[in-house]
Design an enzyme around this catalytic site. Structure first.
Site, PDB file in Angstrom:
ATOM      1  NE  ARG A 283       5.321  35.618  26.163  1.00  0.00           N
ATOM      2  CZ  ARG A 283       5.116  35.182  24.940  1.00  0.00           C
ATOM      3  NH1 ARG A 283       6.066  34.509  24.295  1.00  0.00           N
ATOM      4  NH2 ARG A 283       3.967  35.380  24.325  1.00  0.00           N
TER       5      ARG A 283
ATOM      6  CE1 TYR B 192      36.816  28.695   5.339  1.00  0.00           C
ATOM      7  CE2 TYR B 192      34.438  28.366   5.138  1.00  0.00           C
ATOM      8  CZ  TYR B 192      35.570  29.145   4.951  1.00  0.00           C
ATOM      9  OH  TYR B 192      35.447  30.384   4.375  1.00  0.00           O
TER      10      TYR B 192
ATOM     11  CG  MET C 156      28.013  33.598   5.859  1.00  0.00           C
ATOM     12  SD  MET C 156      28.848  35.185   5.920  1.00  0.00           S
ATOM     13  CE  MET C 156      30.022  34.936   7.233  1.00  0.00           C
TER      14      MET C 156
ATOM     15  CE  LYS D 269       4.870  35.312  16.877  1.00  0.00           C
ATOM     16  NZ  LYS D 269       4.392  35.069  18.234  1.00  0.00           N
TER      17      LYS D 269
HETATM   18  C1  LIG Z   1       3.266  34.097  18.190  1.00  0.00           C
HETATM   19  C2  LIG Z   1       2.017  34.358  18.864  1.00  0.00           C
HETATM   20  C3  LIG Z   1       0.860  33.604  18.573  1.00  0.00           C
HETATM   21  C4  LIG Z   1       0.839  32.445  17.616  1.00  0.00           C
HETATM   22  O1  LIG Z   1       1.337  31.283  18.198  1.00  0.00           O
HETATM   23  P1  LIG Z   1       1.381  29.916  17.379  1.00  0.00           P
HETATM   24  O2  LIG Z   1       1.828  28.933  18.379  1.00  0.00           O
HETATM   25  O3  LIG Z   1       2.378  30.112  16.293  1.00  0.00           O
HETATM   26  O4  LIG Z   1       0.031  29.674  16.836  1.00  0.00           O
HETATM   27  C5  LIG Z   1      -0.320  33.978  19.185  1.00  0.00           C
HETATM   28  N1  LIG Z   1      -0.364  35.014  20.034  1.00  0.00           N
HETATM   29  C6  LIG Z   1       0.722  35.744  20.338  1.00  0.00           C
HETATM   30  C7  LIG Z   1       0.590  36.880  21.285  1.00  0.00           C
HETATM   31  C8  LIG Z   1       1.950  35.441  19.780  1.00  0.00           C
HETATM   32  O5  LIG Z   1       3.016  36.172  20.105  1.00  0.00           O
END
Ligand SMILES: *Cc1c(COP(=O)(O)O)cnc(C)c1O
Length: 344
Positions: A121, A253, A299, A36
């Site tokens: 969550r 700056y 930036m 992700k």
């Molecule tokens: C991001 C995520 C992980 C991975 O977590 P890490 O701590 O980076 O290994 C696993 N499961 C879900 C649902 C996540 O969102």
């Protein structure tokens, strides 16, 4: 131009280390990789290709858009968030967190049911599992997985074990619901990196490893294996200009950096617009070779008392994270997707 180098040997080393841990501490649990957020800022295409070469078969992404980019590389791709706007490819599954997503899907598609086992969550409540699985079966969807997320992998204390127990109970419950409905048992998974590496016995089908594959662990528990992980990404910046400035010269700056002596000062092409935190006069950040990044950074560039044509901004995101009171995850995922990624 600035560049992110991806150390393929470090990546394979991390995956090998985690796989060995799984061989020792589980029956036949597979390593699934979390890709992700642009593969934690590393570059989705690049990391996906390396992962495929290593033999990873299952991955997790955030969106359908990310899933399409890696569609041809993996046996299963699970989309963690969003409602897909078009039918999913046969190797894709969508995480179910609510009924709206379920309603939007047409028969035959793969789903993975997310259940809350204590993090509070995302995910449906364990009380709703029977209702959801029944609905999934009625709609002709394929219950591909049931999963949870243990939010206590990094913490000392009992909550981690409690989450594991809750998931265990859930698995039994799902098994009997599936048997009752005459549908196949889904795959089960709960553990992230820290959960995987601290666990001494894993009996899930998969673990979902993210940060450890990229070379980090943000775990309060001292784990020997954590010290063996190797950071994969390093951020490099190229020189834009070079000046010899006199003692007392102010730089950037607001002129917050003042030279204590005549120095060669160069500017480099990484700034906060590229995802590196903005370094102001209250922060103390150094390049990998120990040069102070002079406040205030801009930036698109920063200044440094250096004569190097190219400079390594960081090769260990933990050090940047420490200065900015955050975690390696955030330092990495902020890296602009527009920076060139090169596998070395
Ligand atoms: C991001 C995520 C992980 C991975 O977590 P890490 O701590 O980076 O290994 C696993 N499961 C879900 C649902 C996540 O969102």
């Amino acid at each position: 131009m600035s560049e992110i180098l991806l150390d393929s040997q470090a990546f394979f080393h991390n995956l090998t280390l985690i796989s060995q841990h799984l061989k020792t501490h589980s029956t036949s649990t597979r390593l699934a990789l979390v890709l992700k957020d642009n593969a934690y800022g590393h570059g989705l295409r690049e990391i996906a290709t390396l992962a495929r070469d290593f033999g990873v078969q299952d991955v997790f992404v955030k969106t359908h858009c990310e899933a399409k980019i890696v569609q041809s590389l993996f046996g299963s791709i699970t989309i963690l968030y969003g409602i897909p706007q078009e039918p999913l490819a046969p190797n894709m599954a969508i995480a179910i967190n609510n009924k709206e997503i379920l309603e939007s899907l047409c028969p035959g598609q793969r789903v993975e049911l997310k259940v809350n086992t204590g993090m509070n969550r995302n995910g449906i409540s364990p009380d709703e599992v029977e209702e959801y699985i029944t609905l999934i079966a009625q709609k002709g969807l394929e219950l591909f997985g049931v999963f949870s997320h243990n939010g206590y992998g990094d913490e000392v204390g009992e909550d981690f074990a409690l989450g594991c127990e809750n998931f265990h109970t859930l698995k039994d419950k799902v098994a009997s619901i599936c048997a009752g409905l005459g549908i196949a048992l889904p795959r089960f998974h709960m553990l992230n990196s820290s959960g995987t590496l601290r666990a001494t016995h894993i009996d899930d089908d998969l673990v979902r490893v993210g940060i450890a594959a990229y070379g980090y662990l943000e775990c309060d528990i001292d784990l020997e294996i954590a010290t063996q992980l190797k950071p994969v990404a390093s951020l490099w910046a190229d020189r834009i200009s070079r000046k010899i400035l006199p003692k007392g010269a102010k730089i950037g700056y607001g002129g917050k950096s003042v030279l204590a002596q005549e120095s060669v000062v160069s500017t480099y092409d990484v700034g906060y617009g590229d995802g590196l935190y903005r370094v102001n006069e209250h922060k103390n950040l150094h390049t990998a070779d120990g040069q102070r990044i002079l406040p205030r950074t801009s930036m698109d560039c920063f200044s440094c008392a250096s004569d190097m044509p190219r400079i390594c901004v960081f090769d260990n995101a933990s050090l940047v994270a420490r200065e900015f009171d955050t975690i390696s995850y955030e330092v990495l995922t902020r890296l602009s997707p527009f920076i060139k990624r090169t596998i070395v």
